[in-house]
Each structure stands twice: as C-alpha cells, then as structure tokens.
Design an enzyme around this catalytic site. Structure first.
Site, PDB file in Angstrom:
ATOM      1  N   CYS A  67       0.848  -1.184   0.000  1.00  0.00           N
ATOM      2  CA  CYS A  67       0.000   0.000   0.000  1.00  0.00           C
ATOM      3  C   CYS A  67       0.886   1.237   0.000  1.00  0.00           C
ATOM      4  O   CYS A  67       1.412   1.652   1.026  1.00  0.00           O
ATOM      5  CB  CYS A  67      -0.897   0.004   1.230  1.00  0.00           C
ATOM      6  SG  CYS A  67      -1.975   1.429   1.267  1.00  0.00           S
ATOM      7  N   ALA A  68       1.110   1.792  -1.167  1.00  0.00           N
ATOM      8  CA  ALA A  68       1.979   2.963  -1.303  1.00  0.00           C
ATOM      9  C   ALA A  68       1.346   3.890  -2.324  1.00  0.00           C
ATOM     10  O   ALA A  68       1.030   3.464  -3.435  1.00  0.00           O
ATOM     11  CB  ALA A  68       3.375   2.552  -1.750  1.00  0.00           C
TER      12      ALA A  68
END
Lengths: 329, 152
Positions: free
Chosen positions: B93-94
């Site tokens: 999750c970036a």
C-alpha cells in the site's frame, strides 16, 4: 468575437475550482449527491507518504467525496465511457442536460448560443480534460490558420524551447522525449506529410486524440511543461498553489508532484496560467458558474506576444473543461 | 505492448545496464517488457538487516502513463517483508503505486522508495487488516482501491 467581462460587474473570481460543487460532467450526472452538504476534505497523502489500507469495502465509512471518487473510478473501469474527446456537437445537446436543472445554467448556455458559440467539443471527465481540451484546440488552431507554415514553424520553435524548460525543472529527457515527439509530430503533419505520406486533417486530428497512447502522451507532455513552468517561476506561484480539496497552501514542489505531473488530476487557474504562458498562448475560459443572471464571464489568459492573437476558447463548468466552438470557425 | 511503453522500458533497461542499480538493489530478470524482477536489501542498521526480498514489476501497454503493478514475490519459498504497509500476499500500500504514480518516476525510483520505506520501519508488523485483505485481494494489486492515511 470575444467577450470581456463588463467592468461594472464584480470581478471574476480568480479561484476557478469549486470543490464543494458536484462536477457537472456528464459522466457523473447520474450520480445523485446532495450538493449543498459540506464535503469533508479528502485525506490525500503527501508525495512521499506510504500508507495503510483501511477497509474501503465498508461503504458506510466513506465520506461523500470518497464515494464520488470511487464511483467515478468504477465507471471508468467498467462502463464504456464517452470518447477521450468527441466530435463537435450542437450546444443544444449540452443544454438538454440542464433542462431539469438550474435555470441559471440554461440562461448562460442560451447566452453563449445567442453570441455565436453554438457548438461544443466535449472531452471525457477523467481529470485530464483541461490538458486534453487545450492540446486539441492548440493543434486544431494550426489546421484552421490562414498561414499554416508560419503558425506551425512558430509553434515548433516555441515547443523546442519548452524542452529546455522541462529539462531545467529536472525532468529527464528519457522521461519526456517520447511524449514530446507525439505532440511535435502531430503538429508537423499539419504542413509536412507524416510517415504514411498523410497531412493532418480534422478527422485525423480527432482520431489521434481519441487514441489513448497519442492523446495521453500529449496530455503528459503538457502536464510536464505546466509543472516545469510553475517550478521555474515559483516566485510567481508561491502562495497561490493550494491543495484542491483542503484549500491549504502547499509548497510548489509537492503540489507539482501530486497534482500536475500525475494523470487524472484536474487543473485550476495556476496550471492554466502556467501552461498558456509556457506555450505563449492566448486563451479564454468561458465560465459557466450558474450564478450570473445575464451573460457569461470570459476569463482571459494573454500570453501571446501578439496580444490580439485569436484566443483558444475553452468552456469551463465547475469540475470540467470542454472546447467551445464559435460559428465563425 | 504499446510502442511508447516498449521504448521507455528499453531506455530504463539501458540505463540500468550502463549505470548499474543503486546499492542494495539487484536486477534479477528483465527478459521482456511485461515483467521484471529485482531483489531489495536494506543497507545499514534496520529491522531487515541481512534479509533480501524479491520485488516484481508488471507493465501494461500504457506504461509509463499507467503505473506498473508492483508487489513482493511470495512464491517459491519467498516471503514479503513484515511491514505495516506490506500485506502477506506481497501487495504494497503505497500512494506512488496508485493515485500518485507519475511517469516522472521509474522502475528504479520505485525500488529506491520501497527500500527506504523498509529502512525507516520502526516495528515489524503486518497491516491491521492483513487477514481480511489477503482473503479477498485481487491478483493484481492495481485493482485494489487502497485508502491512504497520511501517517507522516
């Protein structure tokens, strides 16, 4: 003919974006949302933040703005949408979409029609509509120019200088050159046959801008150029670049990285000023705000050394840009 | 494969081959323009000292306008690093891999960002919703609408 704002009227608002309103883009018009409610700001990440997934399958947790974004995303992913940019359509098609809505918008549309702006070329509401509309109108202006060779040569000379701007702002040649080539080769083909021996026509221009690779490449180059112009003239823009949702002032570099160099992020006054300045363009933005009781504000951007050069004309409705077409074109 | 995509990846690959990768990052496989593999190690003192992870990039024809699909490899005995933004199925999750992707970034820039994400980690733990996410996650992490909370 170009309308300028009546000096007796209150000044045109300088902040064009109105995030509290539902974008009046036809891609989203079916989506019902209470436009009067105050939308809480979206919690968007900063450029470097790396963040957590927080169960957005629970729709009840989402703010209306997040729901709206998700809705747009879903529509873009699953439903055939309008073309990236469409053929010219009579203004009456736009008018019919407001017939059950705001009388003020209808009045403004009727005023445009009465003043010769009787057609519109619509773009997809994907957050790139400003850049795509401007790119199309820019190339199209050479097709309709009376001195094509001169117009194309001047444009190519300006564009060639823009690679310097983009490089100086720190964007590598490897990153921008393919996008740049797409734009330049399209403009060249107005006067010089392309690799298939063909000159650009209105039909071929539309086909090119409807093809994602060409169209998005041009959008991307215009985004790079806009960001570079803002970064290199930061003293002109500092204090004016605000987060589109929270309206908080941002630093120039974060703003460019998050909202200009990224596809799908809408443009506002700052970006329009920067891009028209980098391209030495005159541009009018006809602003349908649903507030004026008569007439329509035309917001002028004058960056052509020839102040009288005919401006490109875009139509702005809160959250969306299209190309406005006058019946003399 | 779109021509812009292939041209751009060819240039990135030439740059990697002529200038090498940054310290701690190694190109494992780039035999075509659809999938590349790297290993990533965090240099110096960190939670991940002495560990190496394999990072996979998948490209579609719209690269670099559309982001690459990036995840840690979790097959053949390989595991994803234990990190608050890395799920046990390898998904990451970036924001730069989603809504804040820009063609200004490159494959190497993504590697370096993820390397520093690991380097700055204070506590090895999985995201709070790891089990639920992994149960229902799509094969391609780009199909997940991650919600980014600014925790900087």
């Amino acid at each position: 003919m170009t309308q300028t704002p009546d000096p007796s009227l209150p000044p045109t608002p300088r902040a064009i974006r109105k995030p509290k309103e539902l974008p009046l883009d036809s891609d989203t018009e079916d989506f019902n949302m209470d436009t009067d409610s105050e939308l809480p700001p979206l919690h968007l990440p900063s450029a470097s933040s790396l963040l957590t997934f927080s169960g957005n399958d629970e729709l009840s947790d989402l703010t209306p703005a997040q729901l709206y974004e998700m809705n747009q995303q879903l529509m873009n992913d699953s439903v055939p949408t309008r073309p990236l940019i469409d053929a010219v359509a009579p203004m009456s098609t736009l008018r019919s979409e407001y017939e059950n809505g705001s009388a003020a918008f209808l009045n403004e549309i009727d005023w445009l029609i009465a003043n010769g702006y009787d057609s519109v070329r619509r773009t997809r509401g994907d957050g790139d509509c400003f850049y795509r509309s401007l790119g199309f109108a820019y190339v199209e202006s050479f097709l309709s120019s009376l001195e094509k060779d001169f117009a194309v040569a001047s444009s190519l000379s300006i564009l060639s200088g823009t690679t310097e701007i983009v490089s100086r702002a720190g964007i590598e040649k490897m990153v921008y050159e393919d996008f740049y080539e797409q734009l330049v080769s399209l403009i060249q083909s107005v006067v010089t046959p392309d690799s298939h021996g063909l000159l650009l026509t209105s039909e071929r221009l539309l086909a090119a801008f409807q093809e994602a690779e060409v169209s998005n490449s041009i959008v991307m180059y215009l985004r790079f150029l806009t960001a570079a112009q803002i970064r290199l003239h930061r003293e002109d823009y500092e204090g004016f670049v605000v987060h589109p949702d929270t309206k908080e002032i941002m630093d120039v570099d974060s703003f460019c990285a998050q909202f200009v160099e990224t596809m799908g992020k809408e443009a506002d006054n700052v970006e329009i000023q920067a891009l028209s300045s980098a391209l030495h363009l005159n541009l009018d933005l006809a602003y349908l705000n649903g507030v004026r009781t008569s007439g329509v504000d035309f917001i002028p951007f004058r960056n052509d050394p020839d102040n009288m050069a005919k401006p490109l004309v875009l139509l702005y409705r809160p959250g969306h840009y299209d190309i406005l077409v006058h019946n003399t074109r | 494969m779109g021509s812009v995509s292939a041209r751009r990846l060819a240039k990135e690959l030439r740059e990697i081959q002529s200038e090498g990768c940054p310290v701690g990052i190694t190109l494992v496989d780039a035999s075509d323009f659809s999938k590349w593999l790297f290993t990533i190690e965090v240099m110096g003192n960190s939670q991940y000292q002495g560990e190496a992870y394999t990072l996979q990039f998948r490209f579609d024809a719209q690269y670099p306008i559309s982001s690459p699909a990036v995840q840690f490899v979790v097959t053949d005995g390989k595991e994803a690093p234990v990190h608050p933004h890395v799920y046990s199925n390898g998904h990451i999750c970036a924001s730069i891999l989603g809504s804040e992707w820009s063609p200004v970034l490159s494959v190497i820039a993504v590697c370096v960002t993820l390397q520093s994400m690991l380097a700055s980690c204070k506590k090895k733990e999985r995201p709070a919703d790891n089990d639920r996410y992994v149960r229902t996650a799509p094969d391609n992490p780009k199909k997940t609408l991650f919600h980014y909370d600014d925790d900087t």
